[in-house]
Every structure is written in structure tokens, then in C-alpha cells.
Design an enzyme around this catalytic site. Sequence first.
Site, PDB file in Angstrom:
ATOM      1  N   GLU A  61       3.659  -8.274   4.283  1.00  0.00           N
ATOM      2  CA  GLU A  61       2.610  -8.215   5.303  1.00  0.00           C
ATOM      3  C   GLU A  61       1.443  -9.147   4.977  1.00  0.00           C
ATOM      4  O   GLU A  61       1.111  -9.348   3.814  1.00  0.00           O
ATOM      5  CB  GLU A  61       2.065  -6.783   5.382  1.00  0.00           C
ATOM      6  CG  GLU A  61       3.104  -5.790   5.840  1.00  0.00           C
ATOM      7  CD  GLU A  61       2.722  -4.353   5.562  1.00  0.00           C
ATOM      8  OE1 GLU A  61       3.135  -3.477   6.347  1.00  0.00           O
ATOM      9  OE2 GLU A  61       2.034  -4.077   4.567  1.00  0.00           O
ATOM     10  N   GLY A 231       3.197   7.241   4.004  1.00  0.00           N
ATOM     11  CA  GLY A 231       3.800   6.878   5.300  1.00  0.00           C
ATOM     12  C   GLY A 231       3.006   5.722   5.876  1.00  0.00           C
ATOM     13  O   GLY A 231       1.962   5.922   6.484  1.00  0.00           O
ATOM     14  N   ASP A 232       3.498   4.489   5.663  1.00  0.00           N
ATOM     15  CA  ASP A 232       2.671   3.334   6.044  1.00  0.00           C
ATOM     16  C   ASP A 232       3.494   2.206   6.647  1.00  0.00           C
ATOM     17  O   ASP A 232       3.116   1.047   6.581  1.00  0.00           O
ATOM     18  CB  ASP A 232       1.856   2.847   4.834  1.00  0.00           C
ATOM     19  CG  ASP A 232       2.745   2.413   3.665  1.00  0.00           C
ATOM     20  OD1 ASP A 232       3.967   2.614   3.740  1.00  0.00           O
ATOM     21  OD2 ASP A 232       2.215   1.860   2.692  1.00  0.00           O
TER      22      ASP A 232
HETATM   23  P1  NAD Z   1       6.070   4.196  -6.531  1.00  0.00           P
HETATM   24  O1  NAD Z   1       7.447   3.814  -6.128  1.00  0.00           O
HETATM   25  O2  NAD Z   1       5.493   3.656  -7.802  1.00  0.00           O
HETATM   26  O3  NAD Z   1       5.934   5.796  -6.600  1.00  0.00           O
HETATM   27  C1  NAD Z   1       6.419   6.663  -5.606  1.00  0.00           C
HETATM   28  C2  NAD Z   1       6.827   7.978  -6.257  1.00  0.00           C
HETATM   29  O4  NAD Z   1       7.233   8.890  -5.205  1.00  0.00           O
HETATM   30  C3  NAD Z   1       8.010   7.858  -7.220  1.00  0.00           C
HETATM   31  O5  NAD Z   1       7.641   8.358  -8.493  1.00  0.00           O
HETATM   32  C4  NAD Z   1       9.111   8.707  -6.563  1.00  0.00           C
HETATM   33  O6  NAD Z   1       9.928   9.380  -7.491  1.00  0.00           O
HETATM   34  C5  NAD Z   1       8.274   9.676  -5.740  1.00  0.00           C
HETATM   35  N1  NAD Z   1       9.014  10.322  -4.633  1.00  0.00           N
HETATM   36  C6  NAD Z   1       9.856   9.739  -3.731  1.00  0.00           C
HETATM   37  N2  NAD Z   1      10.320  10.680  -2.860  1.00  0.00           N
HETATM   38  C7  NAD Z   1       9.730  11.851  -3.224  1.00  0.00           C
HETATM   39  C8  NAD Z   1       9.802  13.174  -2.705  1.00  0.00           C
HETATM   40  N3  NAD Z   1      10.582  13.465  -1.659  1.00  0.00           N
HETATM   41  N4  NAD Z   1       9.067  14.149  -3.301  1.00  0.00           N
HETATM   42  C9  NAD Z   1       8.276  13.873  -4.373  1.00  0.00           C
HETATM   43  N5  NAD Z   1       8.174  12.628  -4.918  1.00  0.00           N
HETATM   44  C10 NAD Z   1       8.890  11.632  -4.344  1.00  0.00           C
HETATM   45  O7  NAD Z   1       5.152   3.778  -5.292  1.00  0.00           O
HETATM   46  P2  NAD Z   1       3.554   3.611  -5.252  1.00  0.00           P
HETATM   47  O8  NAD Z   1       3.161   2.195  -5.552  1.00  0.00           O
HETATM   48  O9  NAD Z   1       2.915   4.720  -5.989  1.00  0.00           O
HETATM   49  O10 NAD Z   1       3.309   3.787  -3.684  1.00  0.00           O
HETATM   50  C11 NAD Z   1       3.535   5.042  -3.072  1.00  0.00           C
HETATM   51  C12 NAD Z   1       3.470   4.873  -1.579  1.00  0.00           C
HETATM   52  O11 NAD Z   1       2.125   4.556  -1.175  1.00  0.00           O
HETATM   53  C13 NAD Z   1       4.345   3.740  -1.043  1.00  0.00           C
HETATM   54  O12 NAD Z   1       5.038   4.217   0.085  1.00  0.00           O
HETATM   55  C14 NAD Z   1       3.362   2.671  -0.655  1.00  0.00           C
HETATM   56  O13 NAD Z   1       3.843   1.867   0.396  1.00  0.00           O
HETATM   57  C15 NAD Z   1       2.175   3.506  -0.228  1.00  0.00           C
HETATM   58  N6  NAD Z   1       0.883   2.835  -0.289  1.00  0.00           N
HETATM   59  C16 NAD Z   1       0.034   3.062   0.734  1.00  0.00           C
HETATM   60  C17 NAD Z   1      -1.219   2.469   0.715  1.00  0.00           C
HETATM   61  C18 NAD Z   1      -2.189   2.770   1.807  1.00  0.00           C
HETATM   62  O14 NAD Z   1      -3.217   2.098   1.908  1.00  0.00           O
HETATM   63  N7  NAD Z   1      -1.940   3.750   2.635  1.00  0.00           N
HETATM   64  C19 NAD Z   1      -1.586   1.608  -0.330  1.00  0.00           C
HETATM   65  C20 NAD Z   1      -0.686   1.420  -1.381  1.00  0.00           C
HETATM   66  C21 NAD Z   1       0.566   2.035  -1.352  1.00  0.00           C
END
Ligand code: NAD
Length: 349
Positions: A61, A231-232
Amino acid sequence: MKNLNLVPFVSVDNMMKLILDIGIEQFLLELAGYVEDDFKRWEQFDKTARVASHSDEGVIELMPTSDGKTYAFKYVNGHPSNTKHGLQTVTAFGVLSDVATGYPALLSEMTILTALRTAATSAMIAKHLAPKGAQTMAMIGNGAQSEFQAIAFMAIAGIKKLRLFDIDPVATQKCIKNLAGFGLEITACTSAQDAVEGAEIITTVTADKQYATILTDNMVGAGVHINAIGGDCPGKTELHRDILLRADIFVEYPPQTRVEGEIQQLPDDHPVTEIWQVITGQTTGRTNDKQITLFDSVGFAIEDFSALRYVNDQLSTYGHFENLDMLADPDTPRDLFGMLLRAELSVKN
Ligand code: NAD
């Protein structure tokens, strides 16, 4: 006079030095202040939903915005399966530019900065929406973003107790280990249901490229604030639709959130409140202690603008940058080719 052809560059190494010099809690507090200030002048910004290029594996993005004086954009990816290959889900870099000349004024790593700005924004918004005196937060998903969220909620929103759950217990143990020494009382929980027990704030920060149901309706009690981060993207949500129907929903920029956020599950005319209007006092956030408030976070360009603006303002005090020879500098502006010929001569001599 500053040489405009040399662009300050904050590498990952320098970003870490900057955060450690300032102190992560102080950094998050000050950064939240910058985001809040920019949300207060929301109407001055040129806004557009981010430009997303989707693939089976993830998304890449571009996120641009401008306040008329300064322009910024971030390049960011989201690839949930990356961690299986030893790569991160999210990586990013960004640029801040001077609108008057169009010249870049800063190039920065933004992988760490995105985690910081997301956490600072979430906690700043929770200050406006969460029940007064909230002390306990459940955090479901204990990956790369999680420690930043925890420290921001502690420093900015007064959280003292953390209840963690991840489907991968290794992630939870990593999170507990990394947060040791920050003064949070942390409990590792056996399920998401267990984690939300007694929590006034629930943060969902999981990564999965599907309509997941991290929280079901029965898990969310009256009065709770939900900070839904994961959820993004189109086709990627974390909350059961019934929760959305019971909650008052607050968003960054509706044209982007309706496509990417939890509310992609709802009709396009479902009422939502733009969070900047709560921050400016034009509308109320939490009105009673039974209300479920939901920040349906997707991450908006103005937060990245604020983060780059904050980092840029720290460089004269802390240093921690190098100058990049990124812009061509011919002796006279229109003699770009002549510069090449002179370079050829100097190589020969
Ligand atoms: P990551 O992959 O490092 O961590 C995600 C964690 O979620 C993992 O440890 C995984 O085991 C766990 N997980 C997956 N499904 C699960 C479930 N059903 N129940 C419990 N745990 C579960 O990812 P991250 O860098 O920490 O990012 C997390 C999310 O945040 C991503 O989807 C990312 O796109 C989003 N994000 C959003 C923003 C925002 O501004 N809204 C900014 C950054 C990241």
C-alpha cells in the site's frame, strides 16, 4: 544554509538509537501528542484512501497526505504468512517533503515507527473512549505489534494489568519476556474467552488473511472499549458482526475503513463517528458506562504524517541520521546532462 540536495535518512539502526535515547514511553507519549494535534486540524489535510495492491499472499500500500505545507507518504506491506518464512508481516518506509519545492526533507524506516504510531494512536483514542479508570486490557494476538500496544496503553491510557492470548503460546511467552521490567502485571491466558475476563479494554491484534472471529458477541460485556487493530484489509476481519451491531463505532477515515475495517461486514450507510470529531469536541465519544465503544482501526496516512513530523523534529536534538545524496544537483538547474558529462571527465582524470 542547509544543503537541500542531501536528504536526512533515519535507518532502522538510527531509529532504534533515537527511541532508546528518548525512552520508549516518552517517545509514545510525545508521538500521541503529535497525532492528536494533527487530528485536531483534520480538515486542513488532503485525504485519500490508501492505494492498495492486493495479491493472494498480502497487500502493498501507498499512503499519501498533505497539510498544504508538508507532504508525506508511507510504503507499507501486510503479508500474514511471512512469519512462516522468517519474515515480518508488516514492513514500511516513508518520506516527508516540502510542498513549496517538492524536495524530500526526510526519508525514514517506518517498520518500527508504524508499530509506535499505531500503538500511540490506539492509546490516545482509548483515552477518549475507554471507561474512566480502566486498568485491565486483554490483548489477543501477541506478535510484532503487541509490546508497543501494551507500553502505549500503560504510558498513555493508564493500563496496569495485561491479559494475553495468542494461538501460538511461543508468541505469548515472547511478549511476556519482552515486557518484563515495564511494571505491568501480566497474565498468560488459555483462550480469548479467558483473556477478556474482567478486562475494560480489549485489543485484537491478530494477523490472518480471512474473515476470522477472534471475538464472539457473548465475549463482549457492557461498557467495554474494543481496540480492533488486525482487521485492516478487504476480506480480513476479527470481530463477529453482532458485536458491531451492539457497539458505537469510531473510525479514522470512513471511505478507507468501509473497505478495509471491521465495518466492511456492515451496509455502507451504517452510522459511524469520525474520531477527529470526538477529539475536537464536536461530538461525544463515550456517553455512558454501559456503552460498548469500538475503535475500528485500519491505520490512516495522517498518523504516518504525524510520526514522520515527530521524528523530523527530534533530529536537531538527537542526531541519529545520515545524509543521503538522493537528489541530482547540476551546476545550473537545466544542465542535468552536463553534470553527467562532468562526472565522466572526472572519472577519466
Ligand atoms: P504478527 O504476524 O507479528 O502477529 C500476529 C499474531 O496473531 C501472531 O502471533 C499469531 O499467532 C496471532 N494470531 C493469529 N490468529 C489468531 C487467533 N485466531 N487468535 C489469537 N491469536 C492469533 O503481526 P503484527 O505485525 O503483530 O500485526 C498484527 C495485525 O495488525 C496484522 O493484521 C496487521 O496488518 C495489523 N496492523 C494494523 C495496523 C493498524 O494501523 N490498524 C498497523 C499495523 C499492523
